[in-house]
Design a protein around this motif. Structure first.
Motif, PDB file in Angstrom:
ATOM      1  N   LEU A   1       0.828  -1.206   0.000  1.00 14.49           N
ATOM      2  CA  LEU A   1       0.000   0.000   0.000  1.00 14.49           C
ATOM      3  C   LEU A   1       0.865   1.260   0.000  1.00 14.49           C
ATOM      4  CD1 LEU A   1      -2.810  -0.935   2.569  1.00 14.49           C
ATOM      5  CD2 LEU A   1      -3.116  -0.507   0.123  1.00 14.49           C
ATOM      6  N   GLN A   2       1.872   1.269   0.849  1.00 12.81           N
ATOM      7  CA  GLN A   2       2.705   2.457   0.969  1.00 12.81           C
ATOM      8  C   GLN A   2       3.532   2.704  -0.296  1.00 12.81           C
ATOM      9  OE1 GLN A   2       2.497   4.695   3.409  1.00 12.81           O
ATOM     10  NE2 GLN A   2       0.863   3.431   4.237  1.00 12.81           N
ATOM     11  N   LEU A   3       3.984   1.633  -0.953  1.00 10.59           N
ATOM     12  CA  LEU A   3       4.725   1.817  -2.198  1.00 10.59           C
ATOM     13  C   LEU A   3       3.819   2.438  -3.256  1.00 10.59           C
ATOM     14  CD1 LEU A   3       7.237   1.466  -3.913  1.00 10.59           C
ATOM     15  CD2 LEU A   3       6.547  -0.905  -4.355  1.00 10.59           C
ATOM     16  N   GLY A   4       2.569   1.972  -3.315  1.00 11.34           N
ATOM     17  CA  GLY A   4       1.619   2.583  -4.235  1.00 11.34           C
ATOM     18  C   GLY A   4       1.366   4.038  -3.907  1.00 11.34           C
ATOM     19  N   PHE A   5       1.210   4.340  -2.611  1.00 10.96           N
ATOM     20  CA  PHE A   5       1.003   5.730  -2.193  1.00 10.96           C
ATOM     21  C   PHE A   5       2.201   6.606  -2.544  1.00 10.96           C
ATOM     22  CE2 PHE A   5      -2.026   4.188   1.337  1.00 10.96           C
ATOM     23  CZ  PHE A   5      -3.117   4.360   0.501  1.00 10.96           C
ATOM     24  N   MET A   6       3.397   6.038  -2.456  1.00 12.16           N
ATOM     25  CA  MET A   6       4.595   6.815  -2.760  1.00 12.16           C
ATOM     26  C   MET A   6       4.630   7.200  -4.234  1.00 12.16           C
ATOM     27  SD  MET A   6       7.154   4.565  -0.390  1.00 12.16           S
ATOM     28  CE  MET A   6       8.709   5.386  -0.653  1.00 12.16           C
TER      29      MET A   6
ATOM     30  N   GLY B   1      -1.985   5.182 -11.511  1.00 20.92           N
ATOM     31  CA  GLY B   1      -3.032   4.295 -11.016  1.00 20.92           C
ATOM     32  C   GLY B   1      -2.726   2.848 -11.314  1.00 20.92           C
ATOM     33  N   ALA B   2      -2.218   2.570 -12.517  1.00 21.82           N
ATOM     34  CA  ALA B   2      -1.870   1.194 -12.877  1.00 21.82           C
ATOM     35  C   ALA B   2      -0.728   0.680 -12.002  1.00 21.82           C
ATOM     36  CB  ALA B   2      -1.477   1.132 -14.350  1.00 21.82           C
ATOM     37  N   VAL B   3       0.268   1.534 -11.761  1.00 22.88           N
ATOM     38  CA  VAL B   3       1.376   1.138 -10.887  1.00 22.88           C
ATOM     39  C   VAL B   3       0.862   0.808  -9.490  1.00 22.88           C
ATOM     40  CG1 VAL B   3       3.447   1.978  -9.711  1.00 22.88           C
ATOM     41  CG2 VAL B   3       3.152   2.369 -12.162  1.00 22.88           C
ATOM     42  N   TYR B   4      -0.031   1.633  -8.970  1.00 21.99           N
ATOM     43  CA  TYR B   4      -0.583   1.406  -7.633  1.00 21.99           C
ATOM     44  C   TYR B   4      -1.306   0.065  -7.563  1.00 21.99           C
ATOM     45  CZ  TYR B   4      -3.436   2.102  -3.457  1.00 21.99           C
ATOM     46  OH  TYR B   4      -4.041   1.941  -2.238  1.00 21.99           O
ATOM     47  N   VAL B   5      -2.131  -0.223  -8.560  1.00 22.55           N
ATOM     48  CA  VAL B   5      -2.905  -1.469  -8.559  1.00 22.55           C
ATOM     49  C   VAL B   5      -1.986  -2.677  -8.701  1.00 22.55           C
ATOM     50  CG1 VAL B   5      -4.670  -2.787  -9.782  1.00 22.55           C
ATOM     51  CG2 VAL B   5      -4.972  -0.341  -9.433  1.00 22.55           C
ATOM     52  N   VAL B   6      -1.011  -2.592  -9.601  1.00 25.66           N
ATOM     53  CA  VAL B   6      -0.100  -3.712  -9.822  1.00 25.66           C
ATOM     54  C   VAL B   6       0.742  -3.977  -8.573  1.00 25.66           C
ATOM     55  CG1 VAL B   6       1.917  -4.469 -11.134  1.00 25.66           C
ATOM     56  CG2 VAL B   6      -0.029  -3.455 -12.321  1.00 25.66           C
ATOM     57  N   VAL B   7       1.237  -2.916  -7.959  1.00 29.81           N
ATOM     58  CA  VAL B   7       2.059  -3.076  -6.753  1.00 29.81           C
ATOM     59  C   VAL B   7       1.270  -3.759  -5.643  1.00 29.81           C
ATOM     60  CG1 VAL B   7       3.111  -1.782  -4.860  1.00 29.81           C
ATOM     61  CG2 VAL B   7       3.691  -1.225  -7.213  1.00 29.81           C
ATOM     62  N   ASN B   8       0.026  -3.364  -5.458  1.00 29.13           N
ATOM     63  CA  ASN B   8      -0.773  -3.982  -4.402  1.00 29.13           C
ATOM     64  C   ASN B   8      -1.139  -5.421  -4.736  1.00 29.13           C
ATOM     65  OD1 ASN B   8      -1.715  -2.033  -2.081  1.00 29.13           O
ATOM     66  ND2 ASN B   8      -1.582  -0.794  -3.931  1.00 29.13           N
ATOM     67  N   THR B   9      -1.297  -5.732  -6.008  1.00 32.74           N
ATOM     68  CA  THR B   9      -1.530  -7.117  -6.396  1.00 32.74           C
ATOM     69  C   THR B   9      -0.313  -7.971  -6.080  1.00 32.74           C
ATOM     70  OG1 THR B   9      -3.039  -6.443  -8.178  1.00 32.74           O
ATOM     71  CG2 THR B   9      -2.088  -8.647  -8.322  1.00 32.74           C
ATOM     72  N   VAL B  10       0.870  -7.454  -6.399  1.00 32.11           N
ATOM     73  CA  VAL B  10       2.107  -8.181  -6.090  1.00 32.11           C
ATOM     74  C   VAL B  10       2.252  -8.358  -4.580  1.00 32.11           C
ATOM     75  CG1 VAL B  10       4.633  -8.071  -6.193  1.00 32.11           C
ATOM     76  CG2 VAL B  10       3.266  -7.440  -8.195  1.00 32.11           C
ATOM     77  N   ALA B  11       1.902  -7.330  -3.802  1.00 30.89           N
ATOM     78  CA  ALA B  11       1.990  -7.435  -2.342  1.00 30.89           C
ATOM     79  C   ALA B  11       1.044  -8.509  -1.820  1.00 30.89           C
ATOM     80  CB  ALA B  11       1.657  -6.091  -1.708  1.00 30.89           C
ATOM     81  N   ASP B  12      -0.158  -8.600  -2.388  1.00 31.09           N
ATOM     82  CA  ASP B  12      -1.096  -9.646  -1.979  1.00 31.09           C
ATOM     83  C   ASP B  12      -0.539 -11.033  -2.280  1.00 31.09           C
ATOM     84  OD1 ASP B  12      -2.896  -7.820  -1.042  1.00 31.09           O
ATOM     85  OD2 ASP B  12      -4.190  -7.857  -2.812  1.00 31.09           O
TER      86      ASP B  12
END
Length: 308
Positions: free
Chosen positions: A241-246, A286-297
């Motif tokens: 989440l935080q990486l996406g926020f960054m 937005g795409a980076v945020y979604v992809v990063v959170n998918t990878v984190a999951d």
């Protein structure tokens, strides 16, 4: 696990489609005429009408949306009204700078978060001082923290440069990166560190950890084999989440430090109503945020398969 990955991939595609629809609709309802913005305020009505037809702005909305999606999939975001270059060309030069800044900040955030969690859970000396300093830094607005860093480390101590990316080799690049990356890392470090600290403190008093200690394992082995893996799952989710926020929140930092990334590009595009540039940056971030959170999951599920 395969079923979980397919579910996450389906959710990823659905979220990106919704994001694209929202960006497209915001473009449609935004004040101003893209054709007028492209030609300039002094263009004649006939020229503006011709430009609207050339851009396809008089086509039905469903046709425009399909064309918008097709262009985005092929990396075609149109031409910037401000720079008069292809938006994809502008992003190709700005995106690597943003990635460099955010990844450096993320590494710093992970280090600071690890120190925060370990110092609290293991009761290190002066842990309270470190946690207080990190909390103070995280509560300050990013622009204020950035200005304070510039005043202290550039104007007063002359240790670090105040702006730019640095082009004089590795040493210059690192010195230019330290201040903006640290400013961007402070708040995420506290968020990740709090979650990791809670996980460590809970796991340290668990029965299986007591059993491992009773078998004569050293504290380092207990931490590595029985504590960290069981405590890191929620911290991984928060880190994603935080990486996406960054990525989404580095606009202010890039502006203050004149960092030539996407945040700076977006901030310069908004006052000129550069719709193609604004839409492209929004979609990419937005795409980076979604992809990063998918990878984190996925990583969290790999650490704890019960979550699948």
């Amino acid at each position: 696990m395969i079923r979980f990955l397919l579910r996450r991939l389906g959710s990823l595609v659905a979220v990106l489609l919704v994001l694209s629809a929202v960006v497209f609709l915001l473009q449609q309802i935004s004040p101003g005429d893209p054709a007028r913005a492209a030609l300039g305020a002094n263009a004649s009505r006939q020229a503006v009408d011709a430009e609207r037809h050339r851009l396809g702005l008089d086509d039905p909305l469903p046709v425009q949306f399909v064309r918008f999606i097709a262009g985005a999939l092929h990396g075609d975001f149109g031409t910037s009204y401000r720079t008069h270059r292809a938006v994809a060309t502008d992003l190709a030069s700005a995106f690597p700078a943003t990635v460099e800044l955010v990844l450096a900040a993320f590494v710093i955030a992970l280090v600071l978060a690890g120190l925060f969690a370990a110092s609290a859970a293991l009761r290190w000396p002066f842990a309270g001082v470190y946690r207080g300093a990190l909390l103070l830094g995280a509560t300050a607005p990013p622009f204020l923290l950035a200005l304070g860093g510039i005043i202290l480390f550039y104007a007063q101590l002359d240790w670090l440069p105040a702006s730019g990316q640095g082009t004089g080799g590795v040493g210059s690049a690192v010195s230019h990166l330290v201040l903006p990356a640290t400013v961007l890392a402070i708040a995420p470090a506290l968020a990740i560190g709090r979650i990791l600290r809670a996980g460590l403190e809970t796991t340290l008093v668990a029965d299986h950890v007591r059993t491992a200690r009773s078998k004569g394992l050293g504290e380092g082995a207990v931490l590595a084999r029985h504590v960290v893996r069981n405590a890191i799952g929620p911290a991984l989710a928060m880190a994603g989440l935080q990486l996406g926020f960054m990525f989404a929140g580095d606009v202010v930092v890039e502006q203050v430090f004149s960092w030539p990334g996407m945040g700076n590009y977006l901030a310069n595009s908004i006052p000129t109503s550069d719709y193609p540039a604004i839409a492209a940056v929004t979609l990419v971030l937005g795409a980076v945020y979604v992809v990063v959170n998918t990878v984190a999951d996925v990583l969290q599920t790999a650490a704890d398969p019960r979550l699948a």
